[in-house]
Motif scaffolding. Structure first.
Motif, PDB file in Angstrom:
ATOM      1  N   CYS A 153       0.852  -1.176   0.003  1.00  0.00           N
ATOM      2  CA  CYS A 153       0.162  -0.077   0.030  1.00  0.00           C
ATOM      3  C   CYS A 153       0.650   1.282   0.089  1.00  0.00           C
ATOM      4  CB  CYS A 153      -0.757  -0.053   1.228  1.00  0.00           C
ATOM      5  SG  CYS A 153      -2.210  -1.371   1.155  1.00  0.00           S
ATOM      6  N   HIS A 159      -4.381   9.750   0.790  1.00  0.00           N
ATOM      7  CA  HIS A 159      -5.502   8.456   0.514  1.00  0.00           C
ATOM      8  C   HIS A 159      -4.694   7.356   0.497  1.00  0.00           C
ATOM      9  CE1 HIS A 159      -9.045  10.772  -0.071  1.00  0.00           C
ATOM     10  NE2 HIS A 159      -8.494  11.661  -0.564  1.00  0.00           N
ATOM     11  N   ARG A 160      -4.955   6.101   1.222  1.00  0.00           N
ATOM     12  CA  ARG A 160      -4.379   4.971   1.145  1.00  0.00           C
ATOM     13  C   ARG A 160      -4.702   4.156   0.007  1.00  0.00           C
ATOM     14  NH1 ARG A 160      -1.449   1.724   4.577  1.00  0.00           N
ATOM     15  NH2 ARG A 160      -2.096  -0.520   4.436  1.00  0.00           N
ATOM     16  N   GLU A 161      -3.817   3.703  -0.898  1.00  0.00           N
ATOM     17  CA  GLU A 161      -4.192   3.121  -2.393  1.00  0.00           C
ATOM     18  C   GLU A 161      -3.345   1.699  -2.267  1.00  0.00           C
ATOM     19  OE1 GLU A 161      -6.107   3.606  -4.641  1.00  0.00           O
ATOM     20  OE2 GLU A 161      -6.711   5.406  -4.607  1.00  0.00           O
ATOM     21  N   ARG A 162      -3.891   0.763  -2.866  1.00  0.00           N
ATOM     22  CA  ARG A 162      -3.196  -0.645  -2.807  1.00  0.00           C
ATOM     23  C   ARG A 162      -2.150  -0.270  -4.164  1.00  0.00           C
ATOM     24  NH1 ARG A 162      -5.694  -5.521  -2.251  1.00  0.00           N
ATOM     25  NH2 ARG A 162      -3.748  -6.289  -3.029  1.00  0.00           N
ATOM     26  N   LEU A 242       0.313   1.607  -9.300  1.00  0.00           N
ATOM     27  CA  LEU A 242      -0.742   1.192  -8.522  1.00  0.00           C
ATOM     28  C   LEU A 242      -1.770   0.098  -8.844  1.00  0.00           C
ATOM     29  CD1 LEU A 242      -2.931   4.796  -7.700  1.00  0.00           C
ATOM     30  CD2 LEU A 242      -1.339   3.548  -6.310  1.00  0.00           C
ATOM     31  N   ASN A 243      -2.307  -0.585  -7.925  1.00  0.00           N
ATOM     32  CA  ASN A 243      -3.184  -1.674  -8.439  1.00  0.00           C
ATOM     33  C   ASN A 243      -4.299  -1.392  -9.365  1.00  0.00           C
ATOM     34  OD1 ASN A 243      -5.451  -3.731  -7.627  1.00  0.00           O
ATOM     35  ND2 ASN A 243      -3.685  -4.634  -6.704  1.00  0.00           N
ATOM     36  N   ASN A 245      -7.262  -2.306  -9.456  1.00  0.00           N
ATOM     37  CA  ASN A 245      -8.496  -1.729  -8.848  1.00  0.00           C
ATOM     38  C   ASN A 245      -8.768  -0.596  -8.111  1.00  0.00           C
ATOM     39  OD1 ASN A 245      -7.401  -2.597  -6.419  1.00  0.00           O
ATOM     40  ND2 ASN A 245      -8.647  -4.257  -6.088  1.00  0.00           N
ATOM     41  N   SER A 246      -7.746   0.112  -8.137  1.00  0.00           N
ATOM     42  CA  SER A 246      -7.718   1.404  -7.691  1.00  0.00           C
ATOM     43  C   SER A 246      -8.892   2.419  -8.356  1.00  0.00           C
ATOM     44  CB  SER A 246      -6.463   2.202  -7.815  1.00  0.00           C
ATOM     45  OG  SER A 246      -6.005   2.626  -9.070  1.00  0.00           O
ATOM     46  N   LYS A 247      -9.354   3.236  -7.684  1.00  0.00           N
ATOM     47  CA  LYS A 247     -10.381   4.109  -8.300  1.00  0.00           C
ATOM     48  C   LYS A 247      -9.980   4.773  -9.543  1.00  0.00           C
ATOM     49  CE  LYS A 247     -13.520   7.899  -6.980  1.00  0.00           C
ATOM     50  NZ  LYS A 247     -12.997   8.888  -7.658  1.00  0.00           N
ATOM     51  N   LYS A 249      -7.520   4.044 -11.506  1.00  0.00           N
ATOM     52  CA  LYS A 249      -7.456   3.058 -12.847  1.00  0.00           C
ATOM     53  C   LYS A 249      -8.676   2.838 -13.180  1.00  0.00           C
ATOM     54  CE  LYS A 249      -5.647   0.235 -15.495  1.00  0.00           C
ATOM     55  NZ  LYS A 249      -6.684   0.192 -16.263  1.00  0.00           N
ATOM     56  N   LYS A 560     -11.023  -5.610 -10.841  1.00  0.00           N
ATOM     57  CA  LYS A 560     -10.475  -4.447 -11.599  1.00  0.00           C
ATOM     58  C   LYS A 560     -11.608  -3.563 -12.313  1.00  0.00           C
ATOM     59  CE  LYS A 560      -8.397  -4.455 -16.502  1.00  0.00           C
ATOM     60  NZ  LYS A 560      -7.341  -3.196 -16.178  1.00  0.00           N
TER      61      LYS A 560
END
Length: 574
Positions: A153, A159-162, A242-243, A245-247, A249, A560
């Motif tokens: 993370c 903001h915390r993001e994966r 970033l992952n 499935n992040s907002k 992305k 995703k």
């Protein structure tokens, strides 16, 4: 609305692939970025004393670097890669570079090398991992979760993001896809000294592993990566992003499919224009029209996109050469046919025969093998022309549009509400398969395919026997109950009927599964599903056909495409 969405776009990535760098659009910059840096794989541990490598029948104690690379080869001995001459030659050359002088003077022939005990040890470890107790698996799961919590993370603008690929890939042997000329080469261990860290000036700088230092620490808020390094085989840059499935992305994905969707409103006019341009007096305009036809109708990639340092002779539409096509006056009963045969992305062979001829013959005049087919065109020129036809239009948008529209049309043609779930899923996979064929998404058949099919066929045969027995028992029960008013006999008949019905349903499910596996043997369905198919089409289909989404999307894809799952109604039309 478009400008608001565009202002928040941030990350682009591909799951389980090389991560590409992407600049911010419209000058947007992040303000704060903090993370722990990438997670490095553990250092190599030497072999146990009772596991030996042999050369020419005699045990040889290898130096640690040479021993590690030898184990990489031993781990792959069950795979056909290790039988390929290119793989073996590349491996042996790189392995010798890791040897000491004495080892190089001794080990001169790969065929005299015996990796048997190393291979057996690897297989034992694999089996041991499979046979771990629930308690041991739980301990491993908790340990992995601690790594995810620490390294997986980041904090982006508070903001915390994966993070997607926070683990550095361990060293090993390069495989590539298709007949890649670099297969078998050593992918060297990435050290902190190879890694560039990107974070805010006012953040806590990630600490490198003990005894190491970073190659560089940057504070560049105009790029989207958290860490970067260059891999040694192809010389390409890899990035920590970033992952998926992040907002942010998800918003990027939404925009990509909306641009493809917008193409639907003007694709007829674009096609009419390039059809007219096929007759242009300007050679450059004619070449552009033919290239657009290939990209639109054959879903060819644009080409000219090879990464620096890549030596594989792969091409796309704009980089086709004379030797990649053959013109036939007649072929298979058709007149004026062009035959394509070349290596595309990831060294996957593209082979196709299409009835189109006249302009290609003109383009090939006075040219020889090695000459460009489209000598007055490149990808940049093509995309510049496309963007003048529609904002945001590129060659890749055509691929996304044609893939999505093909899926939607196929699902409509194959729709049958009376089908059971297994038959509906077969229809979905057949629609997806039509897209995969269009986009040339191939794969080698799994090495366990034949055995897997044999096992499934054995289950089918066993179920058929059970069905025959159930039918006989039902017939006997009906005979005994005929003319009788005994409720017990009638209950037995009903039970036998249900048993027959259950066997028939199970048999049908297995037969559909066998058909699906056979048809998918050499087709990769996941690539188009991940990158080219608007997920809203699949979500709407599931809602319409009353099929659970997890039947076609695994957890990674559901994460995703969470944005599509939340917003799509059953009446969505691409």
């Amino acid at each position: 609305i478009f400008l608001c969405i565009a202002s928040s776009l941030f990350i682009t990535c591909h799951l389980n692939t090389v991560w590409e760098e992407e600049k911010y659009e419209d000058g947007i910059k992040w303000k704060f970025l903090e993370h722990k840096g990438p997670y490095f794989p553990p250092e190599y541990q030497t072999l146990p004393d009772d596991v030996k490598f042999y050369y020419n029948g005699k045990p040889v104690k290898l130096s640690l670097p040479a021993e590690e690379v030898a184990l990489f080869f031993a781990q792959m001995m069950d795979h056909e890669y290790t039988t390929k001459e290119v793989f073996r030659n590349n491996f042996f050359r790189d392995w010798r570079k890791e040897m000491t002088l004495e080892e190089r003077q001794l080990i001169m022939d790969l065929n005299k090398c015996d990796f048997g005990e190393l291979h057996a040890m690897h297989k034992q470890k694999v089996e041991a991992r499979k046979n771990l107790s629930k308690e041991e698996k739980l301990v491993n799961k908790e340990a992995n979760q601690k790594i995810v919590d620490e390294y997986g993370c980041c904090v982006l603008d508070h903001h915390r993001e994966r993070i997607g690929n926070f683990k550095i890939e361990p060293p090993g042997l390069f495989r590539g896809r298709g007949d890649h000329p670099k297969q078998g080469m050593l992918k060297k261990r990435i050290q902190p000294e190879d890694v560039i860290i990107n974070c805010s000036k006012d953040s806590r700088i990630p600490e490198p592993p003990a005894g190491h230092r970073w190659k560089e620490v940057r504070h560049d808020n105009t790029v989207t990566w958290l860490a970067s390094w260059t891999e040694n085989v192809q010389g390409s840059c890899k990035y920590v992003m970033l992952n998926a499935n992040s907002k942010l992305k998800g918003e990027k994905d939404w925009e990509k499919y909306e641009v493809a969707r917008k193409l639907k409103t003007c694709v007829d006019a674009i096609r009419a224009q390039y059809q007219e341009d096929l007759k242009s007096k300007q050679m450059g305009t004619r070449q552009r029209a033919v290239a657009l036809y290939f990209i639109d109708k054959l879903a060819l990639r644009a080409g000219n996109e090879k990464e620096e340092g890549e030596t594989a002779d792969t091409v796309g539409c704009c980089s086709l050469r004379v030797e990649h096509i053959t013109l036939h006056d007649t072929l298979d009963g058709q007149k004026c046919v062009v035959e394509f045969d070349f290596l595309g992305k990831d060294c996957i062979r593209y082979y196709n025969k299409v009835p189109v001829f006249k302009n290609l013959k003109l383009f090939m005049e006075n040219k020889q093998e090695g000459d460009d087919l489209f000598d007055r065109l490149n990808t940049q020129m093509l995309n510049k022309h496309l963007s003048s036809l529609m904002p945001g239009l590129t060659a890749k948008v055509f691929r996304t549009y044609n893939a999505s529209i093909t899926l939607q049309q196929q699902l409509k043609e194959l729709r049958n509400m009376k089908d059971n779930v297994a038959e509906k899923l077969l229809s979905y996979n057949r629609a997806n398969r039509a897209v995969a064929i269009l986009c040339n998404h191939q794969r080698a058949p799994p090495k366990t395919f034949e055995q897997s099919m044999a096992n499934l066929q054995a289950k089918i045969d066993s179920r058929k026997e059970q069905l025959d027995l159930a039918k006989k028992e039902l017939k006997q029960a009906k005979k005994e109950a005929k003319g009788s008013s005994d409720n017990k006999l009638l209950i037995v008949v009903e039970k036998k009927k249900k048993a027959v019905q259950r066997c028939e349903e199970q048999l049908l499910k297995m037969e559909v599964q066998a058909t699906d596996r056979e048809e998918n043997k050499q087709i990769a369905l996941s690539t188009s599903k991940l990158n080219y198919l608007d997920p809203r089409i699949s979500v709407a289909w599931c809602k319409n056909m009353e099929v659970q989404l997890d039947k076609i999307y695994n957890k990674t894809l559901r994460d995703k495409f969470a944005w599509a799952i939340d917003m799509t109604e059953h009446d969505f039309v691409f």
